[in-house]
Design a protein around this motif. Structure first.
Motif, mmCIF file in Angstrom:
data_model
loop_
_atom_site.group_PDB
_atom_site.id
_atom_site.type_symbol
_atom_site.label_atom_id
_atom_site.label_comp_id
_atom_site.label_asym_id
_atom_site.label_seq_id
_atom_site.Cartn_x
_atom_site.Cartn_y
_atom_site.Cartn_z
ATOM 1 N N PRO A 110 24.723 11.258 0.056
ATOM 2 C CA PRO A 110 24.942 11.829 -1.272
ATOM 3 C C PRO A 110 26.205 12.670 -1.403
ATOM 4 N N SER A 111 27.260 12.299 -0.704
ATOM 5 C CA SER A 111 28.517 13.047 -0.813
ATOM 6 C C SER A 111 29.524 12.204 -1.584
ATOM 7 N N PRO A 112 30.163 12.731 -2.536
ATOM 8 C CA PRO A 112 30.009 14.075 -3.077
ATOM 9 C C PRO A 112 28.743 14.152 -3.921
ATOM 10 N N ALA A 113 28.072 15.282 -3.838
ATOM 11 C CA ALA A 113 26.837 15.496 -4.588
ATOM 12 C C ALA A 113 27.165 15.827 -6.035
ATOM 13 N N VAL A 114 26.629 15.033 -6.937
ATOM 14 C CA VAL A 114 26.826 15.278 -8.364
ATOM 15 C C VAL A 114 25.452 15.611 -8.936
ATOM 16 N N ASP A 115 25.223 16.909 -9.141
ATOM 17 C CA ASP A 115 23.945 17.406 -9.648
ATOM 18 C C ASP A 115 22.759 17.047 -8.747
ATOM 19 N N ASP A 172 0.837 -1.203 0.000
ATOM 20 C CA ASP A 172 0.000 0.000 0.000
ATOM 21 C C ASP A 172 0.872 1.253 0.000
ATOM 22 N N LEU A 173 1.876 1.267 0.859
ATOM 23 C CA LEU A 173 2.851 2.351 0.909
ATOM 24 C C LEU A 173 4.205 1.758 0.564
ATOM 25 N N LEU A 174 4.902 2.417 -0.349
ATOM 26 C CA LEU A 174 6.172 1.877 -0.836
ATOM 27 C C LEU A 174 7.294 2.881 -0.624
ATOM 28 N N ILE A 175 8.434 2.397 -0.133
ATOM 29 C CA ILE A 175 9.623 3.241 -0.146
ATOM 30 C C ILE A 175 10.101 3.208 -1.587
ATOM 31 N N ASN A 176 9.892 4.318 -2.243
ATOM 32 C CA ASN A 176 10.090 4.418 -3.679
ATOM 33 C C ASN A 176 11.520 4.784 -4.045
ATOM 34 N N GLU A 177 12.157 5.592 -3.180
ATOM 35 C CA GLU A 177 13.512 6.052 -3.470
ATOM 36 C C GLU A 177 14.236 6.319 -2.162
ATOM 37 N N ILE A 178 15.499 5.954 -2.148
ATOM 38 C CA ILE A 178 16.362 6.229 -0.996
ATOM 39 C C ILE A 178 17.592 6.975 -1.502
ATOM 40 N N MET A 179 17.848 8.134 -0.928
ATOM 41 C CA MET A 179 19.074 8.863 -1.231
ATOM 42 C C MET A 179 19.909 8.791 0.041
ATOM 43 N N ALA A 180 20.881 7.910 0.025
ATOM 44 C CA ALA A 180 21.728 7.705 1.196
ATOM 45 C C ALA A 180 23.131 8.240 0.927
ATOM 46 N N GLU A 198 22.901 17.879 -1.280
ATOM 47 C CA GLU A 198 23.703 17.097 -0.332
ATOM 48 C C GLU A 198 22.901 16.720 0.903
ATOM 49 N N PHE A 199 21.744 16.137 0.701
ATOM 50 C CA PHE A 199 20.894 15.720 1.802
ATOM 51 C C PHE A 199 20.381 14.309 1.553
ATOM 52 N N GLU A 200 20.324 13.533 2.627
ATOM 53 C CA GLU A 200 19.729 12.210 2.545
ATOM 54 C C GLU A 200 18.214 12.352 2.644
ATOM 55 N N TYR A 201 17.490 11.458 1.961
ATOM 56 C CA TYR A 201 16.036 11.484 2.063
ATOM 57 C C TYR A 201 15.456 10.117 1.703
ATOM 58 N N LEU A 202 14.199 9.932 2.088
ATOM 59 C CA LEU A 202 13.403 8.782 1.676
ATOM 60 C C LEU A 202 12.185 9.322 0.940
#
Length: 169
Positions: A111-116, A101-109, A119-123
């Motif tokens: 992000p250093s070094p940030a390329v485009d 029903d609810l899906l973890i669709n994307e994980i940004m773990a 520089e923040f982690e998120y779900l």
């Protein structure tokens, strides 16, 4: 006269009904003043919420069906000045999430070094349902870190991005 501000689903058979002002104890605790459609009927008890004199906790003998919209009808409630409310109806849905029903669709773990990218982690969480989902009191646990949600709602077929406050800008 008093008006209902919020109907909060506490369990599969319990509601917390918050009014916009303090209400008369006698009318608030009269179960005949409340009814829910879908063969739920009147509550078996109506008790002033000890945490807030503007709220009533309603307990029903029948359980709400998961994911089905219900309508609470309330009338005959008066405020402390004797003003009596007209019939008011509010919709609510009891919901317990099921697999996918609810899906973890994307994980940004990390992000250093940030390329485009920032520089923040998120779900990113996706609500795959055709109705909104309130995450009130849901917990997200990652390792030893725990976050409890307070009245966060994911709209139907929409996304919620979870990040630290610094990432808002």
């Amino acid at each position: 006269p008093p008006k209902i501000s919020i109907v909060e689903v506490l369990s599969d058979s319990t509601l917390n009904v918050l009014f916009d002002e303090v209400i008369n104890l006698q009318t608030a605790q009269n179960i005949i003043n409340y009814s829910v459609n879908n063969n739920i009927g009147i509550p078996i008890s109506a008790v002033i919420n000890p945490a807030d004199a503007r709220a009533v906790i309603l307990s029903f003998g029948e359980k709400f069906i998961n994911g089905k919209e219900n309508v609470l009808s309330v009338s005959g409630i008066s405020d402390l000045s004797g003003n009596i409310m007209q019939n008011q109806q509010l919709s609510f849905t009891y919901f317990t999430a099921e697999f996918s029903d609810l899906l973890i669709n994307e994980i940004m773990a990390d992000p250093s070094p940030a390329v485009d990218l920032p520089e923040f982690e998120y779900l990113e969480i996706y609500n795959a349902l055709n109705h909104n989902v309130n995450l009130n009191n849901w917990k997200l646990v990652i390792g030893s870190s725990e976050k409890t949600f307070e009245n966060v709602e994911i709209l139907a077929n929409s996304y919620l991005i979870i990040a630290k406050t610094d990432a808002e800008n």
